[in-house]
Design a protein around this motif. Structure first.
Motif, PDB file in Angstrom:
ATOM      1  N   LYS A 443      27.916  77.517 219.849  1.00 31.42           N
ATOM      2  CA  LYS A 443      28.176  76.211 220.472  1.00 31.42           C
ATOM      3  C   LYS A 443      26.914  75.654 221.118  1.00 31.42           C
ATOM      4  CE  LYS A 443      33.082  77.124 221.444  1.00 31.42           C
ATOM      5  NZ  LYS A 443      34.102  77.277 222.501  1.00 31.42           N
ATOM      6  N   ILE A 444      26.181  76.545 221.803  1.00 28.50           N
ATOM      7  CA  ILE A 444      24.937  76.088 222.436  1.00 28.50           C
ATOM      8  C   ILE A 444      23.935  75.642 221.380  1.00 28.50           C
ATOM      9  CG2 ILE A 444      22.984  76.821 223.850  1.00 28.50           C
ATOM     10  CD1 ILE A 444      24.861  78.684 225.339  1.00 28.50           C
ATOM     11  N   GLU A 445      23.835  76.408 220.315  1.00 27.05           N
ATOM     12  CA  GLU A 445      22.903  76.050 219.246  1.00 27.05           C
ATOM     13  C   GLU A 445      23.298  74.725 218.588  1.00 27.05           C
ATOM     14  OE1 GLU A 445      19.549  76.314 217.063  1.00 27.05           O
ATOM     15  OE2 GLU A 445      20.181  77.628 218.706  1.00 27.05           O
ATOM     16  N   GLU A 446      24.583  74.470 218.459  1.00 30.33           N
ATOM     17  CA  GLU A 446      25.041  73.203 217.897  1.00 30.33           C
ATOM     18  C   GLU A 446      24.675  72.031 218.803  1.00 30.33           C
ATOM     19  OE1 GLU A 446      29.234  71.155 216.355  1.00 30.33           O
ATOM     20  OE2 GLU A 446      29.188  73.212 217.113  1.00 30.33           O
ATOM     21  N   GLN A 447      24.832  72.213 220.104  1.00 25.42           N
ATOM     22  CA  GLN A 447      24.439  71.155 221.042  1.00 25.42           C
ATOM     23  C   GLN A 447      22.935  70.931 221.025  1.00 25.42           C
ATOM     24  OE1 GLN A 447      26.008  72.304 224.840  1.00 25.42           O
ATOM     25  NE2 GLN A 447      28.115  71.786 224.325  1.00 25.42           N
ATOM     26  N   VAL A 448      22.170  72.022 220.950  1.00 26.22           N
ATOM     27  CA  VAL A 448      20.709  71.884 220.887  1.00 26.22           C
ATOM     28  C   VAL A 448      20.309  71.104 219.643  1.00 26.22           C
ATOM     29  CG1 VAL A 448      18.557  73.167 220.624  1.00 26.22           C
ATOM     30  CG2 VAL A 448      20.260  73.953 222.251  1.00 26.22           C
ATOM     31  N   GLN A 449      20.960  71.373 218.531  1.00 25.77           N
ATOM     32  CA  GLN A 449      20.629  70.680 217.289  1.00 25.77           C
ATOM     33  C   GLN A 449      20.952  69.189 217.382  1.00 25.77           C
ATOM     34  OE1 GLN A 449      18.958  72.123 214.862  1.00 25.77           O
ATOM     35  NE2 GLN A 449      18.794  70.108 213.915  1.00 25.77           N
ATOM     36  N   LYS A 450      22.023  68.830 218.068  1.00 24.64           N
ATOM     37  CA  LYS A 450      22.363  67.418 218.248  1.00 24.64           C
ATOM     38  C   LYS A 450      21.296  66.692 219.067  1.00 24.64           C
ATOM     39  CE  LYS A 450      27.385  67.976 217.930  1.00 24.64           C
ATOM     40  NZ  LYS A 450      28.670  67.883 218.656  1.00 24.64           N
ATOM     41  N   TYR A 462      13.157  73.984 225.987  1.00 20.74           N
ATOM     42  CA  TYR A 462      13.264  72.886 226.960  1.00 20.74           C
ATOM     43  C   TYR A 462      14.624  72.205 226.857  1.00 20.74           C
ATOM     44  CZ  TYR A 462      11.879  68.694 229.528  1.00 20.74           C
ATOM     45  OH  TYR A 462      11.808  67.667 230.440  1.00 20.74           O
ATOM     46  N   VAL A 463      15.130  72.053 225.637  1.00 20.70           N
ATOM     47  CA  VAL A 463      16.438  71.415 225.449  1.00 20.70           C
ATOM     48  C   VAL A 463      17.543  72.280 226.048  1.00 20.70           C
ATOM     49  CG1 VAL A 463      18.113  70.668 223.715  1.00 20.70           C
ATOM     50  CG2 VAL A 463      15.707  70.143 223.414  1.00 20.70           C
ATOM     51  N   ARG A 464      17.434  73.589 225.908  1.00 24.37           N
ATOM     52  CA  ARG A 464      18.447  74.472 226.495  1.00 24.37           C
ATOM     53  C   ARG A 464      18.451  74.374 228.020  1.00 24.37           C
ATOM     54  NH1 ARG A 464      20.486  79.019 223.486  1.00 24.37           N
ATOM     55  NH2 ARG A 464      20.064  78.729 221.269  1.00 24.37           N
ATOM     56  N   LYS A 465      17.290  74.212 228.623  1.00 29.47           N
ATOM     57  CA  LYS A 465      17.243  74.037 230.079  1.00 29.47           C
ATOM     58  C   LYS A 465      17.943  72.747 230.502  1.00 29.47           C
ATOM     59  CE  LYS A 465      12.978  76.616 231.057  1.00 29.47           C
ATOM     60  NZ  LYS A 465      11.596  76.504 231.597  1.00 29.47           N
ATOM     61  N   ILE A 466      17.734  71.675 229.716  1.00 31.56           N
ATOM     62  CA  ILE A 466      18.363  70.392 230.062  1.00 31.56           C
ATOM     63  C   ILE A 466      19.877  70.488 229.917  1.00 31.56           C
ATOM     64  CG2 ILE A 466      18.531  67.967 229.417  1.00 31.56           C
ATOM     65  CD1 ILE A 466      15.650  68.079 228.530  1.00 31.56           C
ATOM     66  N   ALA A 492       8.281  70.378 233.772  1.00 33.07           N
ATOM     67  CA  ALA A 492       8.219  71.454 232.788  1.00 33.07           C
ATOM     68  C   ALA A 492       7.596  70.960 231.491  1.00 33.07           C
ATOM     69  CB  ALA A 492       9.624  72.009 232.525  1.00 33.07           C
ATOM     70  N   ASP A 493       7.219  71.925 230.641  1.00 33.53           N
ATOM     71  CA  ASP A 493       6.605  71.611 229.359  1.00 33.53           C
ATOM     72  C   ASP A 493       7.692  71.173 228.375  1.00 33.53           C
ATOM     73  OD1 ASP A 493       5.011  71.338 227.174  1.00 33.53           O
ATOM     74  OD2 ASP A 493       4.727  73.494 226.828  1.00 33.53           O
ATOM     75  N   PRO A 494       7.666  69.913 227.888  1.00 30.82           N
ATOM     76  CA  PRO A 494       8.738  69.468 226.979  1.00 30.82           C
ATOM     77  C   PRO A 494       8.678  70.113 225.601  1.00 30.82           C
ATOM     78  CG  PRO A 494       7.080  67.765 227.238  1.00 30.82           C
ATOM     79  CD  PRO A 494       6.713  68.848 228.199  1.00 30.82           C
ATOM     80  N   THR A 495       7.564  70.772 225.261  1.00 32.66           N
ATOM     81  CA  THR A 495       7.450  71.407 223.944  1.00 32.66           C
ATOM     82  C   THR A 495       7.725  72.909 224.009  1.00 32.66           C
ATOM     83  OG1 THR A 495       5.065  71.745 224.255  1.00 32.66           O
ATOM     84  CG2 THR A 495       5.771  69.683 223.230  1.00 32.66           C
ATOM     85  N   GLU A 496       8.325  73.374 225.089  1.00 38.33           N
ATOM     86  CA  GLU A 496       8.575  74.807 225.232  1.00 38.33           C
ATOM     87  C   GLU A 496       9.551  75.291 224.159  1.00 38.33           C
ATOM     88  OE1 GLU A 496      10.607  77.880 228.474  1.00 38.33           O
ATOM     89  OE2 GLU A 496      10.176  75.792 229.007  1.00 38.33           O
TER      90      GLU A 496
END
Length: 711
Positions: A443-450, A462-466, A492-496
């Protein structure tokens, strides 16, 4: 010093700022302006204090008795101020600061309309408070009244300057009056606002500043809630309740302002209040509702937040309705307001909760029908997009293309199951295959992909932190696009990137065995996984194969495969067509590359062909020389000889003693030259540069074409 007015006369009906009064001071008569410090009363005005409230009810006791005593004096002061003559009233307001301070003390501490039930519930408070409420409104109405009678009036420009210069009327005062008097005295407040802005145009600039401050207040409330959430501070119940009341106060002020004074709507649209309202509605109010619900699911302040939602919806509707009114008033020039209306609705799609509530209370279909009828030249692609987004079903209107559960607030309900209310269940569509439930990591990976589909420049970590800070994908994307991230994420670094946990670390923690193989922990590792991919080979042979030599020899399955293969060759035809070879040779000859031959080579070939025809192959002389094959390139000597012959044919040799027409050589030196030779030399010297570089390029090209220079 005794001073008395001989007579108050205004036979010429002069305004207050031009009127002079006859005064007898110790027997001396003189004229004093009607608006003067001498007519100001040196009275000490009392200030209003709010009555004690505890738990939403009036607190009885000594404090309430003290409040009643002070409020009685306050009402008497207001009545005394109303009873003054016209010139004394204005002189007191201008020269006695305590008078206007007393009025402001009440407007700042009065009970707004949404708390009026507290006043009505107490018989000891309601009569006295109602008297103070009525007297203060009368004083303010007298302050903006230009004509009281034929003899008592003030010039318009002078009165506007008087109110503005001495701060008798200010924008904060008007904002305080809106939630106190706005619901029950709409007509009075509408006339008051229109009169103030007509008397003094300078108030419009102050109104702009006040609206900008109201916008910043929305951001301040949101920042306060998010800061407590990030820092881990647990906000107290009192703090959350105060924020709820403050939110309702700001929302009701904005709603009443655009309703009672519609002329402010162009200014609100210019300042961009539409996205401010939707963002505050979708993020701040929802989050505040959840926090209060977590503390007390029966808190009365939850109802205040629902009222704030309704006020924001009404304010938003009033602001965007300006574009529709412009279209209906002037259909011939309606393209620009129609496009702006569609842009506003499109921008709101990033706030699905607001979109859902707005569509429920103010259906967009009616507005779009107006646009279709009044604006035939409108971009219907935008119109269809907005119509599908708002009216094309729950999913398209609320999730903006993503299938997630979204909070659906009702007018008198909460914000869904997350806050204690009811969530509308989406009925699944017809399906023949039952989908397996996704794991938490999936589920987390699906949200990150969106999120990465919309913002591909961000890193996975970085997306997972947001996403860990926000409740949904839409809120996370909106926070990134608006630059409204918490301080730690903003720095934070946006390209992390996202680096998953090493399986060997968990294996080592569980078993205490440390393995140092590069293939440890992969999908084929039997030490980590119970079931692995592929085939595990144990012993000789492969699973399903022969166990010994005899079984391998007895296995004739390959014979059947070869038999089936050879069966395909039985359909081959053995007929041979000789004409096929002849046609192929003719086609090859016709498609062969033609060789460019010179005249001499062509003659040589003709001679050879003639010789072949005359002499048969079997009668060839024994000592005959072999035929030379064609040269790869022509002999340069032959080329030069042929060129010289062509030149001689064009330019025949001159006769002895007679110079040519263009002779520049002439006779030997010392014998004298003819006139024509001298003229030719002169002509050559003047025109020798007419062709560039002495024809070297042309000569080189000629030689290359003839094969004398390899290329």
């Amino acid at each position: 010093m005794a001073m008395s007015i001989v007579a108050f006369e205004n036979e010429k009906n002069l305004p207050l700022n031009e009127l002079l009064l006859n005064v007898n001071e110790n027997g001396i008569k003189r004229n004093i302006p009607a608006l003067h410090e001498k007519w100001s009363e040196s009275r000490c005005f009392s200030k209003y204090t709010p009555f004690p409230i505890k738990g939403g009810l009036v607190e009885e006791g000594a404090q309430l008795d003290q409040w009643a005593s002070e409020t009685e004096w306050f009402v008497k002061d207001m009545e005394w101020l109303l009873g003054l003559e016209h010139f004394r009233f204005w002189s007191t307001l201008v020269h006695n600061a305590g008078a206007i301070e007393s009025v402001i003390s009440f407007t700042q501490s009065a009970i707004p309309y949404y708390l009026s039930g507290v006043v009505r519930s107490s018989p000891n408070v309601f009569p006295l408070y109602s008297a103070a409420l009525r007297r203060v409104l009368q004083v303010i109405c007298r302050m903006i009244t230009q004509h009281e009678s034929d003899q008592c009036w003030i010039g318009k420009e002078y009165m506007g300057e008087l109110l503005y210069k001495h701060y008798l009327i200010s924008i904060p005062l008007l904002f305080d009056l809106l939630p106190v008097y706005g619901r029950e005295n709409k007509h009075v407040l509408t006339l008051m606002l229109q009169t103030v802005f007509k008397l003094q145009p300078k108030y419009r600039q102050d109104l702009r500043v006040a609206l900008q401050y109201l916008q910043s207040t929305f951001k301040t409330i949101q920042l306060q809630i998010e800061t407590d959430r990030i820092d881990g501070n647990v906000a107290t119940v009192g703090t959350l309740n105060d924020l709820a009341v403050y939110t309702l106060d700001c929302c009701s002020t904005l709603s009443l302002l655009v309703e009672l004074y519609p002329e402010v709507r162009p200014l609100c649209s210019e300042l961009g209040f539409e996205p401010s309202i939707t963002n505050f509605y979708d993020n701040t109010i929802v989050l505040l509702y959840r926090n209060i619900f977590a503390k007390d699911n029966e808190s009365p302040y939850l109802g205040y937040l629902n009222s704030a939602r309704m006020e924001l919806l009404l304010a938003f509707r009033s602001i965007v309705n300006l574009q529709l009114e412009t279209i209906l008033d002037n259909p011939n020039d309606s393209l620009l307001p129609a496009d702006k209306f569609l842009c506003i609705l499109t921008e709101c799609l990033s706030d699905p909760t607001f979109v859902k509530d707005y569509q429920r209370h103010y259906p967009v279909e009616r507005d779009l029908d107006i646009l279709k009828q009044a604006c035939p030249g409108l971009d219907f692609f935008k119109l269809d997009f907005v119509q599908n987004a708002y009216c094309g079903g729950e999913e398209s209107a609320l999730t903006n293309g993503h299938c997630e559960e979204t909070i659906i607030p009702e007018e008198n309900e909460g914000f869904g199951e997350a806050t204690g209310g009811a969530v509308e269940e989406q009925s699944p569509g017809p399906s023949t295959v039952s989908a397996q439930p996704l794991s938490e990591e999936q589920k987390i990976e699906e949200q990150v992909q969106k999120v990465l589909d919309v913002l591909p420049h961000l890193g996975g970590g970085y997306v997972r932190k947001i996403l860990s800070r926000y409740d949904g994908v839409e809120q996370a994307i909106a926070a990134v696009l608006e630059g409204n991230l918490p301080p730690d994420l903003a720095e934070a670094d946006p390209t992390e990137p996202f680096i998953p946990a090493d399986k060997l670390d968990s294996f080592f923690l569980e078993t205490g065995i440390q393995r140092l193989n590069v293939y440890d922990g992969d999908e084929f590792d039997v030490m980590v996984h119970d079931t692995v991919k592929g085939v595990i080979k144990k012993g000789k042979g492969m699973p399903g194969g022969a166990k010994n030599l005899q079984q391998m020899l007895d296995d004739k399955s390959h014979v059947k495969e070869m038999k089936n293969r050879y069966q395909e060759y039985t359909n081959v035809c053995d007929d041979y067509d000789d004409e096929y070879d002849d046609s192929y040779d003719a086609m090859a000859d016709s498609e062969s590359k033609k060789i460019r031959l010179t005249a001499e080579m062509r003659n040589a070939l003709v001679d050879e062909l003639d010789d072949d025809e005359e002499e048969p192959e079997d009668e060839a002389p024994v000592g005959a020389p072999e035929k030379k094959p064609l040269d790869f390139c022509e002999n340069p000597e032959v080329v030069r000889q042929r060129y010289e012959e062509r030149r001689r044919s064009k330019f025949p040799p001159r006769q002895s003693g007679k110079p040519s027409e263009k002779d520049v050589v002439g006779k030997p030196k010392g014998q004298g030259q003819d006139t024509s030779v001298l003229q030719n030399r002169k002509h050559k010297g003047e025109n020798k540069a007419s062709r560039a570089n002495h024809n070297r390029k042309q000569g080189a090209t000629f030689k290359r074409n003839k094969g004398m220079i390899p290329s």
